[in-house]
Every structure is written in structure tokens, then in C-alpha cells.
Enzyme design. Structure first.
Site, short mmCIF file in Angstrom:
data_model
loop_
_atom_site.label_atom_id
_atom_site.label_comp_id
_atom_site.label_asym_id
_atom_site.label_seq_id
_atom_site.Cartn_x
_atom_site.Cartn_y
_atom_site.Cartn_z
CE LYS A 83 -3.94 1.65 2.85
NZ LYS A 83 -4.77 1.29 4.03
CB SER A 158 -8.22 2.94 3.03
OG SER A 158 -7.37 2.35 4.00
CB SER A 182 -8.40 -0.01 5.82
OG SER A 182 -9.19 1.12 5.67
N1 GLN Z 1 -13.32 3.00 6.48
C1 GLN Z 1 -12.80 3.45 7.73
C2 GLN Z 1 -12.46 4.91 7.65
O1 GLN Z 1 -12.72 5.49 6.65
C3 GLN Z 1 -11.59 2.63 8.12
C4 GLN Z 1 -10.39 3.05 7.38
C5 GLN Z 1 -9.17 2.27 7.77
O2 GLN Z 1 -9.25 1.21 8.39
N2 GLN Z 1 -8.02 2.83 7.44
O3 GLN Z 1 -11.93 5.49 8.54
#
Ligand code: GLN
Length: 500
Positions: A83, A158, A182
Site C-alpha cells: 500500500k 482503504s 481497511s
Molecule cells: N473506512 C474506515 C475509515 O474510513 C476505516 C479506514 C481504515 O481502516 N483505514 O476510517
């Protein structure tokens, strides 16, 4: 088509064995993965940047070790994607944001160093929601990534690029991060295994921070054995991360059983009530998964997480509060992008941040700054911390009655691009089943559990802190018995095969 996919979709451990047995070279495998990543970039957009020279140079080094009969690392010659929030010395690291578009990392993240020390070949940096804020990969400042099972749909987020490229099997292994879901939600959407380790299990050094009390790096892989191998490589104490915990790393990969006799699996009553109100096909899929676990010898027990329903509200105070503080460093003076302030430093700050951050990041900074401001701090931030403690103690009570918990990873299969991007709350709801574990700091994974309307869905397995081994063992037995992911080939792959 590249030869890597000629017969089947390989795992990391299969590629490693082929290299050890000298049936294939690391260079040939790396070339095939790079070629595949390039040819799927059009339909998937999984990568922000490929690193061909670096990857091939390292692959040739592995081949040299093989020829010399030298000992090989656990991931020797296996192509891996990371990532784009993991720093890689001398390379660009954007975090999916315009504000870091031209930022080159002065050093490498500990997890990246560990992967490379084990022989992994990093072929590229994957797309992500900007600063890891999102559940669909549509918040990337550059372009959205698409789902290899249906390219009109999102890969989740994400860590969407990592999930998409592993789902397509360009690489068998990628690294993601999970703050509230994420790794697990995109793993569910792309039919792969995604592991969020215990908070403190894996070093956060060199990983761009979103919400520091929640962020964890973890493997996103073709199967459970690969996840166990990768976790064994990246876990462990790191003096460069003050929240890293010095607990021995067990040999996860050598402790993967095929049955579940004697294992007590908790089924969460509150989650079952919630899933029963949604999509009937999804509810039926999860019921079948629990039956399969029982058939493998596990004993199912009902457990309760009465405060889990407050997880989302708690997370959306704590995570933005931490993000507003973490992202204060992007001021145009120290990192990446700067927009000129015509001689006024405050104008420079304002213009840089206005131009550099996307809408969702700005929304989070504003929410977090509000929650931390005088007069609201006790009402919002401190209360959220108290609820966080209640959520954690719910899990402590549940684990007095079971060894692991099995529950939904998601409340729906992957959705179409654009379906939720205008409605932040609908997007936030995507993490309903994953956020409580993040707040509690405990390990959780998602594993392929079948299909709803031909779209993949993941089952979540959750364990007490530092019991990743237990969680991987249950996932492995389930995977071996069901073979959901191995049974089908992603659409993007069969379309590609037809075209070639
Ligand atoms: N979807 C969640 C957020 O937008 C979790 C994101 C993540 O785990 N980085 O914060």
C-alpha cells in the site's frame, strides 16, 4: 497471458517452492507479475507506481542465492505489492494524496525491510483512499481502483489497490493497513485473506499515520498459509515504534490444523440480529459458514457484545481526533507539496492544505478538531474513550466463554462505483462489523466465505490480543474444508484469458 497464470492462480508458498526446486527463477516470476500488473492496470488501476528496476534487481539477487545454494528466506522470490503509505527508501510514497504527490521516503518502513530481508520482491505501491480514509478506494486523489470480480464495482478500502491486485492474483501477497476495517473489508470484497493483527504486534515505523491508537499493518494474501508466513515475517518488537509490544512471535505457519475439534467459537447475538434484518442471501451465507465450522468439530456458543453498536460513533470521534493532530504536520514547510503564500506564511499553510487535501480528509480534520476543542473535549473525545473501554471489556467477557469469535466481515457484497461516494454516513457504515475489534485492539481477519450474486463475501474470525495463531488455525481449517476462493477465477482474469 503471462506464464504465471497459465495453469492456476498461485500462492506465495507455491511460488517459493518452485524457486527452491529451481523449476522457475525469481526473475521470470517477477517479470510475469510486472507484466501482468501493467496489463491489468487499465481495467483495475490497482497501482499508483510499479518499481520494475528495483524489483528485477532484487529478483536476480535471489536467483544468485539459489544458484549458490545459499539459505533462502521465507518469502524468497515471491512478488509482493505494498500500500502506498509504507515508506520505501528513495521511492515516492503518496498515501493516495496530492499533498504527498512528490514526496520521496528518506527511509524504509520496518515491515518493508522485514519483507525484503525475507526475500520478498516488492513490485509496486498500491492505490488507496487518501490517508487511508474510506471504504471504497474512491477517495484516492489519483483514480479509483476496481474490483477484479466485477470491474463496475469497488474493491473496498482503504487498502483497495492491495486487495484488487491480490484478488486478481497478479501477486499472491500484499501489505495493507487497517484502522477500522481497511484490510478486512477490501479482503472480503476481493475474495482474499486479510489479517489485522493485535495493536502493537506489527511495527508502525515508516507507515504514514492516520489514527495512531488504531493503525495496524497486516497481510492481504491468496490463502491462510501465505498470511501466516507474512505475519511471522513482519511481526515482532521494534524499538522504533513506542507502541510495539515485546511478545514472542510464534511459528504461525507450522500450527495450521485441518479440523476444529475442541475449539469453542462465539457467535455474536447482536451481530446476528443486525444481519438478519439485511440481505437474506448474505444472512444465509453466514449461517452456512457457522454450520461449516460446526461440521469441522467446533462448538458454537452464543456471546454478547452489547456496546459494539456504539463502535461506529466512538470510532468517528477518536479516529478523526487523532487524524486532525497527525495531519497537522502537512503544512507545506516540511513535506511534499507547497502552495505559495505571497510572502505570508499563514496564507501558505492555508493554500497548501486547501489544495493538497481532498474532501473526505478535510471533513475528518474538521470533525476531529471540533471533538478536541475546548468545551467539547469532555463531551465527545473523553466520552468516546470511555465507550471504547466498554467495548473492549465486552470482548474480554465474550472470550471467557469462547476461543475465537466468528461473525460477518461486511453487511453487503462489493457495491458499484459511485453508489455511496456522495453519502459519507453510508460509507462509514461499511465498517460496522470491523470497527469494534479495532477499538479493542484485538486481532481479526477476513476469509473468503462464498458468493452472493457471484460476488465474494468474507467471514470474520476474531481472537483475543496476541492470539493470532488461534485465529489463523480456525481460518485454515475452514479454508481447507470449503475452498471458496480456489473454486472460482476472478472475472477480470477470465476476460483477459479470453482476449489473449
Ligand atoms: N473506512 C474506515 C475509515 O474510513 C476505516 C479506514 C481504515 O481502516 N483505514 O476510517
Amino acid at each position: 497471458m503471462s506464464s504465471i497464470h497459465a495453469t492456476s492462480l498461485p500462492t506465495g508458498h507455491a511460488l517459493r517452492e518452485a524457486i527452491r526446486r529451481r523449476e522457475r527463477s525469481a526473475e521470470e516470476i517477477t517479470r510475469a507479475a510486472l507484466h501482468d500488473a501493467e496489463s491489468l492496470q487499465g481495467p483495475l488501476h490497482a497501482y499508483i507506481r510499479l518499481l520494475p528496476e528495483r524489483a528485477l534487481e532484487r529478483a536476480r539477487r535471489i536467483d544468485g542465492l539459489v544458484r549458490a545454494g545459499e539459505p533462502l528466506g521465507t518469502l524468497a522470490g515471491v512478488p509482493v505489492a505494498v500500500k502506498d503509505l509504507f515508506c520505501l527508501q528513495g521511492e515516492f510514497t503518496t498515501c493516495g494524496s496530492r499533498i504527498l504527490e512528490n514526496f520521496r521516503s528518506p527511509y524504509s518502513a520496518t515491515v518493508v525491510e522485514k519483507l525484503e530481508a525475507a526475500g520478498a520482491i516488492i513490485i509496486g505501491k498500491t492505490n488507496m483512499d487518501e490517508f487511508a480514509m474510506g471504504s471504497s478506494c474512491e477517495n484516492s486523489a489519483f483514480f479509483p481502483t476496481r474490483n477484479p470480480w466485477d470491474t463496475t464495482r469497488v474493491p473496498g478500502g482503504s487498502s483497495g489497490g492491495s486487495a484488487s491486485t491480490v484478488g486478481a492474483r497478479t501477486v499472491p501477497i500484499a501489505l495493507g493497513t487497517d484502522t477500522g476495517g481497511s484490510i478486512r473489508e477490501p479482503a472480503s470484497f476481493c475474495n482474499i485473506v486479510g489479517v489485522k493483527p493485535t495493536y502493537g504486534r506489527v511495527s508502525r515505523y515508516g507507515m504514514i499515520a492516520f489514527a495512531s491508537s488504531l493503525d495496524q499493518a497486516g497481510p492481504m494474501t491468496a490463502d491462510v498459509r501465505d498470511a501466516a508466513d507474512v505475519l511471522e515475517v513482519i511481526a515482532g518488537y521494534d524499538p522504533m515504534d513506542s507502541t510495539s509490544v515485546d511478545v514472542a512471535v510464534p511459528p504461525y505457519a507450522s500450527e495450521l490444523p485441518d479440523d476444529l475439534h475442541g475449539v469453542r467459537i462465539g457467535i455474536v447475538a447482536e451481530f446476528e440480529a443486525s444481519i438478519a434484518q439485511g440481505d437474506a442471501a448474505l444472512a444465509a451465507l453466514y449461517k452456512q459458514a457457522y454450520k461449516d465450522l460446526e461440521r469441522l468439530g467446533a462448538q458454537l456458543v452464543e456471546v454478547h457484545l452489547p456496546h459494539a453498536q456504539y463502535g461506529l460513533a466512538t470510532y468517528y470521534l477518536i479516529a478523526p481526533a487523532e487524524c486532525s493532530s497527525n495531519l497537522a504536520r502537512y503544512d507545506g514547510a516540511r513535506y511534499g507539496r507547497r502552495v505559495d503564500g505571497d510572502g505570508d506564511v499563514y496564507a501558505m499553510f492555508d493554500r497548501t492544505r486547501a489544495a493538497g487535501f481532498g474532501d473526505e480528509v478535510k471533513r475528518r480534520i474538521i470533525l476531529g478538531t471540533y471533538a478536541l476543542s475546548t468545551g467539547y473535549y469532555d463531551a465527545y473525545y473523553v466520552r468516546a474513550q470511555k465507550v471504547r473501554t466498554l467495548i473492549k471489556s465486552d470482548f474480554d467477557s465474550a472470550f471467557a466463554e469462547c476461543d475465537v469469535i466468528a461473525c460477518p466481515a461486511v453487511s453487503c457484497p462489493p457495491f458499484e462505483l459511485g453508489a455511496k461516494s456522495q453519502d459519507p454516513l453510508a460509507m462509514y457504515l461499511m465498517d460496522y462489523f470491523t470497527i469494534p475489534m479495532s477499538l479493542a485492539g484485538i486481532p481479526a481477519l477476513s476469509i473468503p466465505a462464498g458468493y452472493v450474486s457471484d460476488l465474494p463475501v468474507g467471514l470474520q474470525i476474531v481472537a483475543p490480543a496476541f492470539h493470532e495463531g488461534r485465529m489463523l488455525a480456525v481460518a485454515h481449517a475452514y479454508e481447507q474444508a470449503t475452498q471458496h476462493a480456489a473454486a472460482r477465477i476472478p472475472a477480470v482474469r477470465s476476460e483477459g484469458a479470453r482476449a489473449s
